[in-house]
Design a protein around this motif. Structure first.
Motif, PDB file in Angstrom:
ATOM      1  N   TYR A   5      20.995  68.543 -15.482  1.00 58.23           N
ATOM      2  CA  TYR A   5      22.226  68.659 -16.264  1.00 58.23           C
ATOM      3  C   TYR A   5      23.174  67.499 -15.991  1.00 58.23           C
ATOM      4  O   TYR A   5      23.834  66.994 -16.915  1.00 58.23           O
ATOM      5  CB  TYR A   5      22.919  69.987 -15.957  1.00 58.23           C
ATOM      6  N   ASP A   6      23.271  67.051 -14.737  1.00 60.50           N
ATOM      7  CA  ASP A   6      24.157  65.933 -14.423  1.00 60.50           C
ATOM      8  C   ASP A   6      23.751  64.686 -15.208  1.00 60.50           C
ATOM      9  O   ASP A   6      24.601  63.952 -15.723  1.00 60.50           O
ATOM     10  CB  ASP A   6      24.131  65.628 -12.925  1.00 60.50           C
ATOM     11  N   VAL A   9      24.760  65.178 -18.911  1.00 64.46           N
ATOM     12  CA  VAL A   9      26.208  65.039 -19.090  1.00 64.46           C
ATOM     13  C   VAL A   9      26.596  63.570 -19.100  1.00 64.46           C
ATOM     14  O   VAL A   9      27.376  63.114 -19.944  1.00 64.46           O
ATOM     15  CB  VAL A   9      26.967  65.795 -17.974  1.00 64.46           C
ATOM     16  N   LYS A  10      26.047  62.810 -18.169  1.00 64.72           N
ATOM     17  CA  LYS A  10      26.343  61.378 -18.092  1.00 64.72           C
ATOM     18  C   LYS A  10      25.777  60.640 -19.302  1.00 64.72           C
ATOM     19  O   LYS A  10      26.462  59.799 -19.905  1.00 64.72           O
ATOM     20  CB  LYS A  10      25.750  60.798 -16.805  1.00 64.72           C
ATOM     21  N   GLU A  15      32.072  65.961 -20.872  1.00 65.79           N
ATOM     22  CA  GLU A  15      33.024  66.129 -19.781  1.00 65.79           C
ATOM     23  C   GLU A  15      32.721  67.399 -18.994  1.00 65.79           C
ATOM     24  O   GLU A  15      32.368  68.419 -19.568  1.00 65.79           O
ATOM     25  CB  GLU A  15      34.451  66.238 -20.326  1.00 65.79           C
ATOM     26  N   ARG A  16      32.890  67.316 -17.691  1.00 60.89           N
ATOM     27  CA  ARG A  16      32.875  68.504 -16.852  1.00 60.89           C
ATOM     28  C   ARG A  16      34.299  69.066 -16.786  1.00 60.89           C
ATOM     29  O   ARG A  16      35.274  68.325 -16.879  1.00 60.89           O
ATOM     30  CB  ARG A  16      32.409  68.160 -15.439  1.00 60.89           C
ATOM     31  N   GLU A  18      37.210  70.015 -14.629  1.00 62.06           N
ATOM     32  CA  GLU A  18      37.670  69.861 -13.254  1.00 62.06           C
ATOM     33  C   GLU A  18      38.083  71.215 -12.695  1.00 62.06           C
ATOM     34  O   GLU A  18      37.809  71.545 -11.537  1.00 62.06           O
ATOM     35  CB  GLU A  18      38.840  68.874 -13.204  1.00 62.06           C
ATOM     36  N   VAL A  34      28.036  74.092 -18.706  1.00 61.44           N
ATOM     37  CA  VAL A  34      27.691  72.841 -18.044  1.00 61.44           C
ATOM     38  C   VAL A  34      28.766  71.788 -18.270  1.00 61.44           C
ATOM     39  O   VAL A  34      29.179  71.078 -17.349  1.00 61.44           O
ATOM     40  CB  VAL A  34      26.327  72.319 -18.553  1.00 61.44           C
ATOM     41  N   SER A  35      29.224  71.684 -19.511  1.00 62.17           N
ATOM     42  CA  SER A  35      30.195  70.647 -19.857  1.00 62.17           C
ATOM     43  C   SER A  35      30.822  70.998 -21.201  1.00 62.17           C
ATOM     44  O   SER A  35      30.529  72.046 -21.792  1.00 62.17           O
ATOM     45  CB  SER A  35      29.510  69.268 -19.912  1.00 62.17           C
ATOM     46  N   HIS A  36      31.682  70.107 -21.681  1.00 63.31           N
ATOM     47  CA  HIS A  36      32.354  70.372 -22.959  1.00 63.31           C
ATOM     48  C   HIS A  36      32.720  69.063 -23.637  1.00 63.31           C
ATOM     49  O   HIS A  36      32.640  67.976 -23.048  1.00 63.31           O
ATOM     50  CB  HIS A  36      33.611  71.215 -22.732  1.00 63.31           C
TER      51      HIS A  36
END
Length: 338
Positions: A5-6, A9-10, A15-16, A18, A34-36
């Motif tokens: 997942y990282d 996302v990259k 965006e993660r 915070e 996971v992210s948005h």
């Protein structure tokens, strides 16, 4: 294969969070976010949720959990929800018959209605059944903004790919933009993170058509009962289906992958590993006291058989209630297929 997942996302430029927003952190599926994309800014004002279903088989608990999350979002934000059924894409891609594409959609629809969506705030469209003219018109407008080379690069099409799938890319973009066109509301798409390329394509086209860019909440996958990352409708023992009877549920859970040790004595001595256990994941998702379960498992005070028995009881009680609601949903179909 484990999804990184990282890396996604990259790679996708998402965006993660915070800090998880207060409105989301208490929702049961929050840990799978996971992210948005742009959720924090879009959610400050009225918005719509888009979350579709590609029906190619029976509905399993992984599918159901996603729409349970969508329903919780509707309750929390009082937002409009649009659920497009892309059975046209499944007919074109999976090789299923036209009749099966229709029947799977109608069958899956009952599971979604059973969750209690507000019919006044929910639009459900089955592409091969009740596609409205204004949605088709939007897809045509979208199609003029997409080149074949873009679609080919995005989806890996070859000279053997049928032409229907090329146009379906425009239909999927139209699905995402439909609440924006119809109600003037920006969309937040709730989708698995590996589907983000479609979000990025839609964001590019939205600007060209003068619409607000859609946002997204990317979800990770609920693990398979067999220890794989993703359930599969084509692999019956990887998932619990909403139509599974109590004996089938018991058989699947008793054969599920766990984080237990090789022997009972080692389990008592060294404890288990809940972080890789599919049974623990399901217990957590469906409301068990997993904080205590985790402590007891790691300490070697709880055996895998204990967790499996608890999960069997929990799932069969849940599914018994869901099936009753599913049966009642047959009388509500016309309210949703407007």
């Amino acid at each position: 294969m484990c999804m990184d997942y990282d890396k996604l996302v990259k790679e996708f430029g998402a965006e993660r969070f915070e800090v998880m927003p207060d409105e989301l952190k208490d929702l049961r599926m929050a840990k799978y976010i996971v992210s948005h994309r742009d959720f924090l800014s879009i959610s400050k004002k009225p918005f719509a949720i888009v979350s579709g279903r590609g029906p190619s088989g029976k509905f399993h608990l992984g599918h159901l959990a996603t729409f349970m999350f969508v329903k919780q979002m509707q309750d929390k934000y009082k937002c409009r929800v649009f659920i497009p059924f892309s059975n046209d894409e499944k007919f074109l891609l999976r090789g299923i018959s036209f009749e099966d594409a229709q029947n799977y959609a109608m069958d899956n629809l009952l599971d979604i209605i059973a969750l209690g969506f507000d019919p006044e705030l929910t639009d459900i469209i089955i592409d091969l059944y009740n596609l409205p003219q204004d949605l088709y018109n939007l897809a045509i407008r979208v199609s003029r903004k997409i080149t074949y080379s873009t679609v080919k690069a995005l989806l890996g099409f070859t000279s053997e790919t049928n032409i229907g799938l090329s146009f379906y890319s425009a239909m999927q973009v139209a699905h995402i933009l439909y609440p924006t066109m119809k109600y003037g509301l920006p969309s937040v798409v709730i989708v698995a993170i590996d589907q983000d390329p479609f979000i990025r394509l839609t964001r590019d086209i939205a600007e060209k058509l003068g619409y607000h860019k859609p946002g997204a909440l990317h979800l990770g996958y609920i693990p398979s009962l067999q220890g794989e990352q993703k359930m599969s409708s084509s692999s019956p023992y990887s998932a619990i289906f909403t139509t599974d009877d109590p004996e089938t549920v018991k058989k699947k859970v008793m054969n599920a992958f766990t984080g237990g040790r090789e022997t009972l004595s080692l389990q008592k001595e060294k404890g288990g590993n809940p972080s890789i256990c599919s049974v623990y994941a399901y217990l957590d998702l469906f409301g068990a006291d997993t904080e205590q379960i985790k402590k007891d498992c790691v300490a070697g005070k709880r055996m895998c058989g204990d967790c499996k028995k608890e999960l069997i009881t929990l799932l069969n009680a849940f599914l018994d209630e869901h099936r009753r609601k599913r049966e009642k949903s047959k009388n509500l179909v016309r309210k949703f297929l407007k």
